[in-house]
Design a protein around this motif. Structure first.
Motif, PDB file in Angstrom:
ATOM      1  N   MET A 240     -39.679  11.306   3.287  1.00 51.40           N
ATOM      2  CA  MET A 240     -39.849  11.954   4.651  1.00 51.40           C
ATOM      3  C   MET A 240     -39.529  13.061   4.394  1.00 51.40           C
ATOM      4  N   THR A 241     -40.331  14.207   4.944  1.00 50.79           N
ATOM      5  CA  THR A 241     -40.193  15.596   4.590  1.00 50.79           C
ATOM      6  C   THR A 241     -39.100  16.056   5.607  1.00 50.79           C
ATOM      7  N   LEU A 242     -38.509  17.412   5.585  1.00 50.31           N
ATOM      8  CA  LEU A 242     -37.399  17.923   6.120  1.00 50.31           C
ATOM      9  C   LEU A 242     -38.009  18.280   7.655  1.00 50.31           C
TER      10      LEU A 242
ATOM     11  N   PHE B 186     -36.251   4.094   6.313  1.00 51.07           N
ATOM     12  CA  PHE B 186     -35.458   3.303   7.549  1.00 51.07           C
ATOM     13  C   PHE B 186     -34.156   3.705   7.384  1.00 51.07           C
ATOM     14  N   ALA B 187     -33.586   3.695   6.341  1.00 49.99           N
ATOM     15  CA  ALA B 187     -31.916   4.047   6.252  1.00 49.99           C
ATOM     16  C   ALA B 187     -31.621   5.358   6.891  1.00 49.99           C
TER      17      ALA B 187
ATOM     18  N   GLN C  32     -44.356   6.576   0.515  1.00 49.74           N
ATOM     19  CA  GLN C  32     -42.991   6.451   0.164  1.00 49.74           C
ATOM     20  C   GLN C  32     -42.188   5.137   0.480  1.00 49.74           C
ATOM     21  N   PRO C  33     -41.232   4.749  -0.421  1.00 45.45           N
ATOM     22  CA  PRO C  33     -40.307   3.560  -0.080  1.00 45.45           C
ATOM     23  C   PRO C  33     -39.966   3.451   1.403  1.00 45.45           C
TER      24      PRO C  33
END
Length: 208
Positions: free
Chosen positions: A1-3, A150-151, A144-145
């Motif tokens: 996830m990008t900023l 999700f976390a 991506q994982p």
């Protein structure tokens, strides 16, 4: 996830969480009645409920509810009934002003009871499952994982949810002096009760 994607998600959910709803109303009411410190148990109950719904959504329950009209309707009716019951209980609450700071601990509900009530209000709306099911895929990078992403989404929600609901509880605490008379407290109880009944009725009448 990008900023950039995370900042967009943070802005969206901050606006959504800040909109007053049953959990915000309950947090404010408990803050007024029991003080913001004790109302933190209510806030944490709501946060844990949101984490429960997120996890259920990630495990596929949201998709099941989206596909099954019967399952969705059943959970919706149960949630609506609980909100209406809270409203009736608020109407029947004695209009006796409580001294939040001087009040003995045994005179207030236990922290576990406050936590449980916050959890039940938070978990009572099955539409949140569909919301999380629809929201999260927009912020998940499929290359991506998934678990880490999700976390990140869940922790961000938990922090914002806790902070904003605690702000409602603090606001309720500061309003306590306005409800030092039985007449005003009766008005508060009945207004709160009416809002919960309205929320329950709106949930029961709502579509997906």
């Amino acid at each position: 996830m990008t900023l950039h994607l995370w900042l967009a998600y943070t802005g969206i959910i901050a606006a959504l969480i800040a909109i007053p709803g049953p959990s915000a109303l309950l947090s404010m009411t408990h803050g007024l009645r029991y003080g913001h410190r004790r109302a933190l148990a209510t806030v944490l109950g709501g946060v844990v409920a949101a984490m429960t719904l997120m996890t259920a959504s990630a495990l596929g329950l949201g998709a099941i509810l989206a596909a099954s009209t019967t399952a969705f309707t059943l959970l919706k009716v149960v949630g609506a009934a609980y909100l209406i019951w809270l409203g009736i209980s608020a109407w029947r609450t004695p209009s006796v002003p409580e001294r939040v700071q001087a009040e003995p601990a045994e005179a207030s509900p236990g922290l576990l009871k406050l936590f449980r009530k916050g959890y039940m209000v938070g978990i009572s709306n099955p539409k949140d499952l569909l919301f999380f099911t629809a929201l999260f895929p927009n912020f998940i990078d499929t290359t991506q994982p998934h678990a880490v992403q999700f976390a990140t989404l869940a922790v961000t929600w938990a922090i914002l949810d806790c902070g904003l609901m605690f702000a409602y509880a603090c606001a309720g605490r500061h309003l306590s002096t306005l409800f030092a008379s039985p007449a005003r407290l009766r008005l508060l109880n009945r207004s709160t009760g009416t809002l919960f009944v309205f929320a329950g009725g709106a949930l029961a009448a709502s579509a997906r």
